[in-house]
Design an enzyme around this catalytic site. Structure first.
Site, short mmCIF file in Angstrom:
data_model
loop_
_atom_site.label_atom_id
_atom_site.label_comp_id
_atom_site.label_asym_id
_atom_site.label_seq_id
_atom_site.Cartn_x
_atom_site.Cartn_y
_atom_site.Cartn_z
N TYR A 154 0.83 -1.22 0.00
CA TYR A 154 0.00 0.00 0.00
C TYR A 154 0.86 1.26 0.00
CZ TYR A 154 -3.09 3.71 1.49
OH TYR A 154 -3.77 4.90 1.56
N LYS A 158 1.16 4.36 -2.80
CA LYS A 158 0.91 5.79 -2.54
C LYS A 158 2.16 6.63 -2.82
CE LYS A 158 -3.42 5.54 -1.81
NZ LYS A 158 -4.45 6.28 -2.57
N1 LIG Z 1 -8.39 6.18 5.68
C1 LIG Z 1 -7.12 6.55 5.72
O1 LIG Z 1 -6.48 6.54 6.78
C2 LIG Z 1 -6.43 7.06 4.46
C3 LIG Z 1 -5.25 7.77 4.58
C4 LIG Z 1 -4.61 8.24 3.44
C5 LIG Z 1 -5.16 7.99 2.20
N2 LIG Z 1 -6.30 7.28 2.08
C6 LIG Z 1 -6.84 7.02 0.74
O2 LIG Z 1 -8.12 7.60 0.65
C7 LIG Z 1 -8.84 6.96 -0.39
C8 LIG Z 1 -10.23 6.63 0.11
O3 LIG Z 1 -10.14 5.68 1.16
P1 LIG Z 1 -11.02 5.79 2.49
O4 LIG Z 1 -10.10 5.94 3.60
O5 LIG Z 1 -12.11 6.75 2.30
O6 LIG Z 1 -11.54 4.27 2.59
P2 LIG Z 1 -12.98 3.62 2.33
O7 LIG Z 1 -13.99 4.18 3.25
O8 LIG Z 1 -12.72 2.14 2.35
O9 LIG Z 1 -13.33 4.08 0.85
C9 LIG Z 1 -12.66 3.54 -0.27
C10 LIG Z 1 -13.51 3.76 -1.50
O10 LIG Z 1 -12.79 3.27 -2.65
C11 LIG Z 1 -13.59 2.30 -3.31
N3 LIG Z 1 -12.77 1.26 -3.92
C12 LIG Z 1 -11.76 0.56 -3.37
N4 LIG Z 1 -11.27 -0.32 -4.25
C13 LIG Z 1 -12.00 -0.16 -5.39
C14 LIG Z 1 -11.99 -0.78 -6.66
N5 LIG Z 1 -11.13 -1.76 -6.98
N6 LIG Z 1 -12.88 -0.38 -7.58
C15 LIG Z 1 -13.78 0.59 -7.29
N7 LIG Z 1 -13.84 1.21 -6.12
C16 LIG Z 1 -12.96 0.83 -5.18
C17 LIG Z 1 -14.47 1.74 -2.21
O11 LIG Z 1 -15.60 1.12 -2.77
P3 LIG Z 1 -15.96 -0.42 -2.44
O12 LIG Z 1 -16.06 -0.48 -0.94
O13 LIG Z 1 -17.20 -0.62 -3.18
O14 LIG Z 1 -14.80 -1.21 -2.96
C18 LIG Z 1 -14.82 2.99 -1.43
O15 LIG Z 1 -15.83 3.70 -2.09
C19 LIG Z 1 -8.02 5.74 -0.79
O16 LIG Z 1 -7.30 6.03 -1.97
C20 LIG Z 1 -7.06 5.57 0.37
O17 LIG Z 1 -5.87 4.94 -0.01
C21 LIG Z 1 -6.97 6.82 3.19
#
Ligand SMILES: NC(=O)c1ccc[n+]([C@@H]2O[C@H](COP(=O)([O-])OP(=O)(O)OC[C@H]3O[C@@H](n4cnc5c(N)ncnc54)[C@H](OP(=O)(O)O)[C@@H]3O)[C@@H](O)[C@H]2O)c1
Length: 264
Positions: A154, A158
């Site tokens: 992961y 990133k």
């Molecule tokens: N949460 C953190 O601590 C954090 C920190 C830094 C960056 N991020 C980044 O923020 C972004 C959003 O994540 P989040 O934290 O909001 O997590 P989240 O609540 O799990 O949301 C992730 C979203 O991405 C979708 N997704 C994942 N894999 C997919 C795929 N193969 N095809 C289509 N949709 C997909 C999910 O849909 P489904 O559930 O339908 O798959 C969901 O809508 C990500 O890029 C993550 O790496 C998160």
């Protein structure tokens, strides 16, 4: 496509079923955009209903964006309509040691966070360049600034996305398109559950709210900034990565992400 209104600007938001993406899509709707939203299996209909209540016309696309087929499906829903804003946010993590997880799970992280994201960016940004305008917000992470022991793939994805975002921005600097990288730190979403990290310190500690993180990203995108690290604590962590050796960052990451590291 028929439900979208050609008079209103269009935002395409991936990963809009939950977390940061859902909040970003909400902000786009509040700012008067119609939406094409995508997620793989999440509750997209419920999200679409929320955004329609804000006055947006919404097309919801269920697609695995790790595949070309999934990106095709999303582009079919866009249907050639000009995209004013692209929020390339879909992504997921994978906890545990690299060798303790089947390789196909690691591959799905790479294919979603990197390959699918680039495929979508290539297609949408090509149209933006032809029209000479557009805004792109890419969700990277401060995870990209440090080697992620027990989340190694992961963090690597990133690092790629953070770097790519700055490079794409530079390539597009005279085209009327701005590229902004949103770099959150730990945020309270489904991320850690999906990555199987609920027994880790990072998975159980207090985190930022996705609404606040999204607001910082949306604001930075509208100002045309190159990036924003969400939250002051993460700004400090990000600055530290410039001076702390990678081997120490990897050891520090082990302490927070190793299975069983949760402080109960
Ligand atoms: N949460 C953190 O601590 C954090 C920190 C830094 C960056 N991020 C980044 O923020 C972004 C959003 O994540 P989040 O934290 O909001 O997590 P989240 O609540 O799990 O949301 C992730 C979203 O991405 C979708 N997704 C994942 N894999 C997919 C795929 N193969 N095809 C289509 N949709 C997909 C999910 O849909 P489904 O559930 O339908 O798959 C969901 O809508 C990500 O890029 C993550 O790496 C998160």
């Amino acid at each position: 496509m028929a439900s979208l209104n050609p008079e209103r600007p269009l935002a395409v938001v991936t990963g809009a079923s939950s977390g940061i993406g859902r909040e970003l899509a909400r902000l786009a709707a509040q700012d008067g955009h119609d939406l094409v939203i995508a997620a793989d299996q999440g509750p997209l209909d419920e999200a679409a209903r929320d955004f329609r209540a804000l006055g947006a016309n919404v097309e919801a696309v269920e697609a695995d964006l790790s595949t070309s087929f999934g990106v095709d499906k999303l582009m079919l829903a866009v249907g050639g309509r000009p995209v004013d804003v692209l929020v390339a946010n879909a992504g997921h993590g994978l906890g545990h040691a690299f060798l303790d997880k089947p390789f196909n799970e690691a591959r799905h992280v790479v294919d979603t966070n990197i390959t699918g994201t680039l495929d979508l960016l290539h297609r949408v940004a090509t149209g933006m360049r032809q029209r000479g305008r557009g805004r792109i917000l890419i969700t990277g992470s401060i995870a990209g600034l440090m080697p992620g022991s027990f989340q190694a793939v992961y963090n690597g994805t990133k690092a790629f996305i953070d770097s790519f975002s700055f490079a794409l921005r530079n390539e597009l600097k005279d085209t009327g398109i701005s590229v902004t990288c949103l770099m959150p730190g730990p945020t309270e979403t489904h991320f850690f559950e999906r990555a199987d990290m609920l027994d880790t310190q990072i998975g159980t500690e207090d985190k930022a709210s996705p609404a606040e993180v999204a607001a910082e990203g949306w604001d930075a995108m509208n100002k045309g900034q190159d990036h924003v690290v969400a939250g002051w604590k993460n700004k400090v962590s990000a600055a530290m990565t410039n001076v702390v050796p990678d081997s120490m960052l990897a050891e520090q990451h082990r302490k927070t992400a190793e299975p069983g590291s949760a402080r109960h």
